[in-house]
Scaffold this motif. Sequence first.
Motif, short mmCIF file in Angstrom:
data_model
loop_
_atom_site.label_atom_id
_atom_site.label_comp_id
_atom_site.label_asym_id
_atom_site.label_seq_id
_atom_site.Cartn_x
_atom_site.Cartn_y
_atom_site.Cartn_z
N THR A 17 0.84 -1.19 0.00
CA THR A 17 0.00 0.00 0.00
C THR A 17 0.88 1.25 0.00
O THR A 17 2.06 1.19 0.35
N PRO A 18 0.32 2.39 -0.38
CA PRO A 18 1.11 3.62 -0.42
C PRO A 18 1.69 3.97 0.96
O PRO A 18 1.00 3.88 1.97
N ILE A 19 2.96 4.34 0.95
CA ILE A 19 3.64 4.79 2.16
C ILE A 19 4.14 6.21 1.90
O ILE A 19 4.86 6.45 0.93
N SER A 20 3.74 7.13 2.73
CA SER A 20 4.20 8.52 2.64
C SER A 20 4.35 9.03 4.06
O SER A 20 3.40 9.51 4.67
N GLU A 21 5.55 8.91 4.60
CA GLU A 21 5.83 9.32 5.98
C GLU A 21 6.88 10.41 5.98
O GLU A 21 7.89 10.32 5.28
N ILE A 22 6.64 11.44 6.78
CA ILE A 22 7.59 12.55 6.88
C ILE A 22 7.66 13.00 8.33
O ILE A 22 6.66 12.95 9.05
#
Length: 156
Positions: free
Chosen positions: A31-36
């Motif tokens: 699944t999409p991963i977008s961590e900042i």
Amino acid sequence: MLAAATFLVVLSAGCALAGSSATLTIHYEATPISEIALGDDYINLQVGSSVSGDEPTTYTASTTYDLTTNGFDGKLSGSIGDDVAGGLSLSAELTPPEGAVGCGEVVLGRSPVDLITGIAPTAAGGLGLTFRLTAGVEAGLVEPSHTLFTLTVTDR
């Protein structure tokens, strides 16, 4: 002793001859991963000096950010919660992860602006983030204030 050895052989043979099987469907996906994450919760910028005859000195403060994403052609955009006082300018510049393109120093406002584009799947930490506060003499005296900076990662 011979009887015990024969018994073990018979047990082993009985297990090996069992002939049933079952199947199971395994569902998998990434699944999409977008961590900042930002390296600091607070940055202090204060313009308070100048050389006679010149505009006030510009002040900078730096921190870092970490980024993990598995998306392609992503971007980082930034915005602030409230515009800064008249005569002031607040900008940001980010060090891009490998392969991405930094947009240079960009003035921040309440509407999001692109800071980095072309982000490929990456996991990078300790990347540079520099803020710059610039004041012209027309700013006059500005009471202490604050605004929230929001950094957002998105896939195109």
